[in-house]
Design a protein around this motif. Structure first.
Motif, PDB file in Angstrom:
ATOM      1  N   SER A 176      75.793  48.900  59.600  1.00  0.00           N
ATOM      2  CA  SER A 176      75.857  50.340  59.369  1.00  0.00           C
ATOM      3  C   SER A 176      75.550  51.122  60.627  1.00  0.00           C
ATOM      4  O   SER A 176      75.602  52.350  60.610  1.00  0.00           O
ATOM      5  CB  SER A 176      74.868  50.754  58.282  1.00  0.00           C
ATOM      6  OG  SER A 176      74.995  49.934  57.166  1.00  0.00           O
ATOM      7  N   LEU A 220      67.867  52.220  49.025  1.00  0.00           N
ATOM      8  CA  LEU A 220      67.655  50.842  48.563  1.00  0.00           C
ATOM      9  C   LEU A 220      66.440  50.773  47.657  1.00  0.00           C
ATOM     10  O   LEU A 220      66.460  50.102  46.621  1.00  0.00           O
ATOM     11  CB  LEU A 220      67.465  49.920  49.758  1.00  0.00           C
ATOM     12  CG  LEU A 220      68.719  49.399  50.415  1.00  0.00           C
ATOM     13  CD1 LEU A 220      68.349  48.337  51.412  1.00  0.00           C
ATOM     14  CD2 LEU A 220      69.662  48.818  49.392  1.00  0.00           C
ATOM     15  N   VAL A 233      76.847  53.332  55.518  1.00  0.00           N
ATOM     16  CA  VAL A 233      75.552  53.348  54.827  1.00  0.00           C
ATOM     17  C   VAL A 233      75.770  53.316  53.319  1.00  0.00           C
ATOM     18  O   VAL A 233      75.154  52.523  52.595  1.00  0.00           O
ATOM     19  CB  VAL A 233      74.741  54.604  55.222  1.00  0.00           C
ATOM     20  CG1 VAL A 233      73.584  54.802  54.273  1.00  0.00           C
ATOM     21  CG2 VAL A 233      74.235  54.483  56.635  1.00  0.00           C
ATOM     22  N   ALA A 234      76.705  54.144  52.853  1.00  0.00           N
ATOM     23  CA  ALA A 234      76.986  54.181  51.416  1.00  0.00           C
ATOM     24  C   ALA A 234      77.415  52.810  50.941  1.00  0.00           C
ATOM     25  O   ALA A 234      76.969  52.305  49.912  1.00  0.00           O
ATOM     26  CB  ALA A 234      78.068  55.213  51.124  1.00  0.00           C
ATOM     27  N   LEU A 280      76.534  61.912  53.213  1.00  0.00           N
ATOM     28  CA  LEU A 280      77.777  61.608  53.918  1.00  0.00           C
ATOM     29  C   LEU A 280      78.444  62.879  54.427  1.00  0.00           C
ATOM     30  O   LEU A 280      78.951  62.920  55.541  1.00  0.00           O
ATOM     31  CB  LEU A 280      78.692  60.884  52.938  1.00  0.00           C
ATOM     32  CG  LEU A 280      80.076  60.536  53.383  1.00  0.00           C
ATOM     33  CD1 LEU A 280      79.966  59.527  54.480  1.00  0.00           C
ATOM     34  CD2 LEU A 280      80.839  59.950  52.233  1.00  0.00           C
ATOM     35  N   PHE A 340      76.985  49.755  52.309  1.00  0.00           N
ATOM     36  CA  PHE A 340      76.048  48.636  52.357  1.00  0.00           C
ATOM     37  C   PHE A 340      74.798  48.853  51.540  1.00  0.00           C
ATOM     38  O   PHE A 340      74.166  47.879  51.122  1.00  0.00           O
ATOM     39  CB  PHE A 340      75.746  48.247  53.805  1.00  0.00           C
ATOM     40  CG  PHE A 340      76.792  47.298  54.273  1.00  0.00           C
ATOM     41  CD1 PHE A 340      76.731  45.993  53.900  1.00  0.00           C
ATOM     42  CD2 PHE A 340      77.883  47.736  54.982  1.00  0.00           C
ATOM     43  CE1 PHE A 340      77.718  45.116  54.252  1.00  0.00           C
ATOM     44  CE2 PHE A 340      78.876  46.871  55.330  1.00  0.00           C
ATOM     45  CZ  PHE A 340      78.795  45.554  54.966  1.00  0.00           C
ATOM     46  N   THR A 341      74.433  50.107  51.269  1.00  0.00           N
ATOM     47  CA  THR A 341      73.371  50.268  50.274  1.00  0.00           C
ATOM     48  C   THR A 341      73.893  49.787  48.930  1.00  0.00           C
ATOM     49  O   THR A 341      73.169  49.151  48.166  1.00  0.00           O
ATOM     50  CB  THR A 341      72.925  51.734  50.167  1.00  0.00           C
ATOM     51  OG1 THR A 341      74.066  52.553  50.114  1.00  0.00           O
ATOM     52  CG2 THR A 341      72.077  52.133  51.311  1.00  0.00           C
ATOM     53  N   GLY A 379      79.797  56.107  60.031  1.00  0.00           N
ATOM     54  CA  GLY A 379      78.445  55.589  59.853  1.00  0.00           C
ATOM     55  C   GLY A 379      77.899  55.912  58.471  1.00  0.00           C
ATOM     56  O   GLY A 379      77.316  55.056  57.801  1.00  0.00           O
ATOM     57  N   GLY A 380      78.134  57.157  58.036  1.00  0.00           N
ATOM     58  CA  GLY A 380      77.657  57.564  56.716  1.00  0.00           C
ATOM     59  C   GLY A 380      78.296  56.739  55.615  1.00  0.00           C
ATOM     60  O   GLY A 380      77.625  56.289  54.682  1.00  0.00           O
ATOM     61  N   LEU A 381      79.615  56.510  55.743  1.00  0.00           N
ATOM     62  CA  LEU A 381      80.311  55.719  54.730  1.00  0.00           C
ATOM     63  C   LEU A 381      79.808  54.281  54.733  1.00  0.00           C
ATOM     64  O   LEU A 381      79.667  53.664  53.681  1.00  0.00           O
ATOM     65  CB  LEU A 381      81.813  55.736  54.985  1.00  0.00           C
ATOM     66  CG  LEU A 381      82.564  56.938  54.441  1.00  0.00           C
ATOM     67  CD1 LEU A 381      83.954  56.973  55.017  1.00  0.00           C
ATOM     68  CD2 LEU A 381      82.656  56.873  52.940  1.00  0.00           C
ATOM     69  N   TYR A 400      70.532  59.257  63.535  1.00  0.00           N
ATOM     70  CA  TYR A 400      70.599  57.912  62.968  1.00  0.00           C
ATOM     71  C   TYR A 400      69.242  57.423  62.479  1.00  0.00           C
ATOM     72  O   TYR A 400      69.171  56.596  61.579  1.00  0.00           O
ATOM     73  CB  TYR A 400      71.188  56.942  64.001  1.00  0.00           C
ATOM     74  CG  TYR A 400      72.680  56.878  63.904  1.00  0.00           C
ATOM     75  CD1 TYR A 400      73.462  57.934  64.334  1.00  0.00           C
ATOM     76  CD2 TYR A 400      73.322  55.780  63.355  1.00  0.00           C
ATOM     77  CE1 TYR A 400      74.827  57.897  64.229  1.00  0.00           C
ATOM     78  CE2 TYR A 400      74.696  55.736  63.243  1.00  0.00           C
ATOM     79  CZ  TYR A 400      75.438  56.794  63.690  1.00  0.00           C
ATOM     80  OH  TYR A 400      76.807  56.758  63.567  1.00  0.00           O
ATOM     81  N   VAL A 419      73.598  59.586  48.570  1.00  0.00           N
ATOM     82  CA  VAL A 419      74.465  58.968  49.574  1.00  0.00           C
ATOM     83  C   VAL A 419      75.740  59.779  49.735  1.00  0.00           C
ATOM     84  O   VAL A 419      76.261  59.947  50.840  1.00  0.00           O
ATOM     85  CB  VAL A 419      74.714  57.495  49.200  1.00  0.00           C
ATOM     86  CG1 VAL A 419      75.846  57.311  48.265  1.00  0.00           C
ATOM     87  CG2 VAL A 419      74.944  56.667  50.434  1.00  0.00           C
TER      88      VAL A 419
END
Lengths: 661, 210, 307
Positions: A397, C115, A445-446, C137, A448-449, A441-443, C104, C133
């Motif tokens: 991510s 999580l 994160v979405a 985004l 892989f969370t 990057g945001g996607l 970041y 999320v």
């Protein structure tokens, strides 16, 4: 051959490949188990010693055991770029091979013959290594073909399954298109320069049309292999059906040969025209954004990771695009940042993507499904695997303390440096790219969370009787995770290597922008994060001692009969983002809305289909098929007609070639 | 000052591509009318002339008071629902607008290197035309089409001020009258359609052919 | 020790210690506007003290992630705070490209918070996590667009230099900066789960975003989450206040005055927004965020072509 054996490095280098070839011999053993252990063990020795020889080259530690630059009448040439990719391949192949021990046992229990798989696995690894050092065009093409075909044979380990046949055929067809394009590419290069050696290919800036053609050919040919967006359709079909070891190697290493090809082409034709930089940049940005967006909609873990490969290839491509723009405008600082980011991300992606694929393979094998909606709660069964997978997820991510951030940071700095160097409307376009990368990057994160949470957290959706892991699993995952952490926390030496690669083999004015970034500062910050966490953990322990801590059921508004199936699912987690762009993702939901007086079971489905696959590739394939079936000669069942046809074609081609020269 | 007004104008374009309520569209028409009036009035602060004040005033009256009120009246009379009923998602529509706007600005920048124009009002006007066309393409309601048309007309107005700093007054007035008549006719037509059909949607106009 | 490091440490401490106070002020002003007396301004401190003394309870199905995440969240937010310039003092962490690290590192905090929410295995937390999320985004581009556009205009790449480059000489530049500050305000509203996006005082789990993610945390864990929430709100406030840096160039006293006035004004605005608007529908929030991004794009386009 002159003086080949005068250098210890050369001998060692030859020995490395000899050992790896020796591994093939052991696949001839009768007993499957022995064949696996012996051949894999020998291969491992070959790879480890290969890594040692690579590391002792001039590029890395400059020990006397490093080989010379040019071997076997210049058929093999070892410049910085070759060494770097050799390093990446060997580094990624070692833990993957380790995992082989554990993975293939499963097939042995099912009495599926694995000797062929091992044979072709070894061949794939060797040919991939040779590709990046080959300096002769025909030799290169032969190795390329060997790599493609042996990877295909690896893929069809479970050949009786229909999805395996279909998925691997996608790969097979795509690789053949690549080879076809590469033939034209190399013939054109040969025609222009009159040489078969890659090191002789230098085209000057004057013949613009030729440069454009060569660049386009290379970008399409190597781009299909790498999986840039319009050509990515084979990746999500081939990865899920391949054995995990192969998909890890395919995603981590083989698609990187496409990147190697594009960078190599750049060395032939530089300085490139500026539009090529923009082309690469925009295609890569599209790959990155939509790759990860498609990934978010998948429920099949391996398909999801395959789409993530598209995303990461996009990020690497963005770096290459920055480098191209820098080269076109003669800005060495930008070139260093762009290519540096691309090369670093190549290494990083090889590490964390192999980690994730192997982690997913372990999970899939134990649960006997690839559908993440059926997984859950595995953190209580296999805590370390969850931890390693988490490390890989954070890294992919691009989140700070790990290695994904380092390469993205370099690429971001590249954008900033283009905007600073070239005024006019560049800042706006670069800012849009910056925002695009941040959005990716945001996607990620979405995505892989989602993956982590659904697979490992919560409670088990499907009963797992026994979660089986071996020492090899932990070993291979552990090596990758350690590399992720090492590059993330202490990037300075790796950045220096990349700096040296570019300085040595790209022939551009030296610039220290890459090395002068505040790497030690970054390490210090990451170190302070770890220290802060450690301190707070102590406080937490003290707090628990003083004020107590206990475990109790989760809040459910007083409802008591919670079942694991009531957890939030992967599709609902991603639903809000997916519906936003439903038309591009071809994402549709089917909800059974019929209302009856008494409650009955309701049904809900959601699908996402690949736009390129459905709207471009399949129609084109269908058209081709119907067109060919109209031509009478192809409908013959007798093989002799085909042979005659091939003969005629060869004759025509030879006549054309003869008349042309 | 022109730039600030142009920014506000573009912001109103974003708002119109975002909102789902017909009321919001009318509010945007009003604010655009005010912005245009101020834009035309602005040069006359230093150099007053009765002649020059006429156009801004007419714009103010027609665009800010008359047309919005009339559209409101039609909505009330015909009992049109307050949603605009887009044919594509709003989340796709707004990025489309943003992307076209970036393209327009870049193109205008390139044009301005060749001929002498004011980049910002030119590009804003151009964007308004494009947004007006988008609204007409991607919306179902007929009344929203009228609003789209009016936004397009506002864009042409801004466009005109960018190309030549002063258009002949009669032409301006003529355009205004034209628009007014169009809106008026549309209102009457809507009333008539209403009496023979149930809803007022573009999709149903196809039935008119026989 | 270097004077700059001391200044950096002082400003970091100020940020950490004053953060709950700001939340208290916002709540107080909001209560006043709706005609209530409201809790005392120092209420957030009392809440933190109360939480600190409570026993920690974890959900039965949770793993190491939900025990680890509050700590990581807190540390990440503090590191982000350490990058923030307060006034003309150089922050503790400042290097070229630190805006990327800033965004970041907050992403790191978010990753683990999501999580940890999913770790409970309850649908409530899952819902909150999915919303968080999605909105995060669309919030990230706003930050990059506004701060990035100032960065690209000035040619600087660290927060300290970016804010230093803001000046008052040029009227079109001033318009540019003002609009940037509007975008940042819209971002602050989102990131800190304030009114048009999220209702901090809602009592129904189904309508929550941020609150529902920490529904099953208590004691020390909740203490850390709450505290990092306060600091996060204050971070975005300081990002906003720093736009007014040029006015306080003369002396520390003037600057402190401006800091307090603007902070109050922002608290007032936040309270006002919570009083007069209602929460948007969940479906419409991405549009609101995209609108903020669009403002940023437009602003940069217009600014570039007026040069």
């Amino acid at each position: 051959m002159n003086g080949f054996f005068s250098n210890t490095g050369n001998i060692l280098f030859a020995a490395v490949f000899a050992i790896q070839f020796l591994a093939i011999v052991f696949t001839g053993l009768k007993n499957d188990r022995r064949a696996l252990y012996y051949s894999n063990f020998v291969l491992l020795i070959g790879l480890v010693s290969g890594l040692f020889v690579t590391l002792s080259s001039k590029l890395f530690f400059a020990l006397p055991t490093g080989p010379q630059n040019s071997l076997l009448n210049n058929w093999i040439r070892l410049d910085g770029l070759s060494f770097y990719f050799l390093f990446v391949i060997q580094l990624a192949a070692i833990p993957t091979t380790l995992y082989n021990f554990s993975y293939l046992r499963h097939y042995m229990e099912k009495k599926i013959g694995i000797k062929n798989f091992i044979l072709f696995y070894i061949l794939t690894i060797i040919s991939t290594q040779v590709i990046v050092i080959a300096n002769q065009a025909v030799f290169f093409l032969v190795c390329w073909e060997v790599m493609s075909i042996s990877a295909y044979f690896c893929m069809i380990l479970e050949k009786e399954k229909e999805e395996v046949q279909k998925g691997s055929f996608y790969y097979f067809a795509a690789s053949h298109v690549v080879v076809f394009i590469l033939y034209i590419f190399f013939f054109l290069l040969h025609h222009q320069t009159g040489s078969w050696f890659l090191s002789d290919y230098h085209l000057s800036f004057e013949d613009g049309a030729v440069i454009s053609t060569i660049f386009i050919l290379s970008f399409i040919g190597f781009g299909i292999k790498a999986g840039f967006m319009p050509f990515h359709f084979w990746l999500p079909q081939a990865h899920p059906v391949a054995p995990t070891v192969m998909s890890a190697f395919l995603s981590g290493v083989i698609i990187k040969t496409g990147i190697y090809g594009i960078i190599r082409t750049f060395l032939f034709i530089k300085p490139v025209p500026e539009w090529s930089g923009w082309l690469v940049l925009i295609v890569s940005m599209i790959s990155a954004v939509f790759g990860v967006w498609y990934a978010l909609a998948q429920h099949d873990i391996k398909k999801l990771l395959a789409y993530h490969s598209v995303e990461n290839i996009g990020i690497i491509g963005i770096g290459i695009g920055i480098g191209f723009i820098g080269s076109a405008n003669n800005l060495p600082a930008v070139e260093f940042l762009g290519f540096g980011g691309a090369l670093l991300h190549t290494l990083n992606h090889a590490i964390f993507k192999s980690l994730l694929f192997i982690g997913s393979g372990i999970v899939c094998q134990n649960l006997d499904t690839r559908n993440i909606e059926l997984m859950g709660g595995l953190v209580h069964r296999a805590g370390y695997i969850a931890l390693f997978f988490l490390i890989g997820s954070v890294a992919i991510s691009g989140i700070p303390p790990l290695n994904g951030f380092i390469s993205e940071f370099v690429i971001f700095t590249g954008f900033f440096s283009i905007a600073g160097e070239l005024k006019n409307y560049y800042p706006i376009l670069m800012l849009i790219m910056v925002v695009g990368l941040a959005f990716v990057g945001g996607l990620a994160v979405a995505c892989f969370t989602k993956v982590n949470a659904i697979i490992f957290l919560g409670s088990e959706r499907k009963e797992v009787k026994h979660f089986h892991t071996t020492i090899y699993d932990y070993l291979s995952l552990g090596i990758f995770a350690a590399l992720c952490i090492a590059i993330g926390f202490y990037p300075a030496p790796f950045v220096e290597i990349v700096q040296r690669v570019i300085a040595a083999s790209f022939n551009i004015q030296p610039s220290s922008t890459l090395i002068n970034m505040d790497w030690f500062y970054l390490s210090a910050i990451f170190g302070s994060i770890v220290l802060g966490i450690a301190a707070l953990l102590l406080v937490k322990l003290w707090h628990h001692k003083k004020y107590g801590s206990r475990v109790s059921g989760a809040w459910a508004c007083g409802y008591e009969n919670l079942s694991p199936r009531m957890q939030y699912t992967a599709s609902s987690f991603a639903d809000e983002i997916n519906t936003i762009s439903g038309s591009i993702l071809l994402y549709n939901k089917e909800i059974d809305k019929s209302e009856k007086p008494f409650p009955t079971p309701l049904k809900f489905e959601s699908h996402s289909r690949d736009f390129v696959d459905r709207k471009l590739a399949m129609p084109a394939y269908g058209f081709l098929k119907s067109f060919i079936s109209k031509i009478g000669i192809f409908n013959q069942t007798d093989i002799r007609y085909y042979i005659a046809f091939i003969l005629i074609i060869i004759t025509i081609y030879s006549l054309i070639a003869f008349l042309w020269t | 000052m022109e730039n600030v007004l142009s920014i506000l104008f573009c912001l109103s374009l974003f708002y119109v591509s975002l909102t789902l309520r017909v009321k919001g569209y009318i509010a945007v028409l009003r604010s655009q009318g005010i912005i245009l009036a101020i834009l035309l009035l602005y040069p006359f602060i230093y150099d007053f002339s009765v002649y020059g004040v006429i156009i801004p005033l007419t714009i103010l009256i027609i665009k800010v008071f008359f047309i919005p009120r009339y559209i409101n009246k039609i909505i009330l009379d015909l009992d049109i629902k307050r949603q605009v009923e887009p044919t594509i998602q709003q989340m796709t529509f707004l990025p489309l607008v943003i992307a076209s706007m970036i393209l327009i600005f870049l193109a205008t920048h390139i044009i301005s290197l060749i001929t002498k124009i004011d980049v910002i009002p030119f590009a804003s006007g151009f964007s308004a035309i494009v947004v007006g066309i988008y609204i007409m393409i991607f919306r179902k309601k007929l009344i929203v089409h009228v609003v789209g048309f009016l936004i397009m007309e506002n864009g042409i107005f801004l466009f005109g001020t960018a190309v030549a700093s002063e258009l002949p007054m009669m032409i301006e007035l003529g355009v205004l009258l034209d628009v007014f008549v169009v809106v008026f006719l549309m209102g009457i037509a809507l009333n008539k359609i209403r009496s023979s059909f149930e809803g007022i949607e573009v999709t149903q106009l196809g039935r008119l052919k026989d | 020790m270097d004077i700059e490091i001391i200044q950096g440490i002082i400003s970091l401490l100020l940020l950490i210690l004053l953060a709950p106070l700001f939340s208290g002020v916002v709540n107080k002003l909001k209560a006043k506007m709706t005609g209530r007396i409201g809790a005392p301004v120092l209420q957030p401190y009392y809440e933190l003290k109360r939480l600190f003394r409570k026993e920690t309870i974890n959900a039965s199905n949770s793993s190491f992630i939900s025990r680890f995440s509050p700590i990581l969240n807190f540390v990440a937010v503090i590191i982000a705070a350490a990058m923030l310039p307060v006034g003309f003092w150089k922050p503790l962490i400042s290097f070229n490209g630190d805006i990327i690290l800033f965004a970041y590192i907050l992403g790191l905090a978010r990753f683990f918070q999501i999580l940890a929410a999913m770790d409970i295995g309850s649908s409530f937390e899952g819902m909150g996590a999915a919303r968080e999320v999605t909105f995060a985004l669309f919030a990230e581009p706003i930050f990059f667009f506004t701060i990035g556009s100032i960065a690209f205009v000035s040619g600087a790449a660290s927060l300290y230099e970016i804010y230093h480059s803001i000046h008052l000489d040029n009227i079109s530049y001033m318009v540019f900066v003002v609009i940037c500050s509007i975008s940042i305000f819209m971002l602050a509203v989102t990131e800190c789960s304030r009114m048009p996006v999220d209702d901090p005082n809602t009592h129904l789990e189904l309508t929550m975003i941020h609150e529902v993610m920490i529904l099953d945390n208590s004691g020390f864990d909740l203490f850390l989450y709450q505290y990092s929430g306060y600091i996060k709100l204050f971070i975005y406030t300081v990002l906003e206040i720093s736009f007014f840096n040029p006015f306080g160039k003369e002396s520390y006293l003037v600057y402190a005055g401006i800091f307090i006035v603007i902070a109050f004004a922002l608290a007032f605005l936040l309270g006002m927004a919570e009083t007069i608007t209602s929460r948007y529908r969940m479906k419409n929030i991405p549009q609101y965020l995209l609108f903020a991004t669009a403002i940023g794009i437009l602003n940069l386009l217009i600014f570039t072509f007026t040069q």
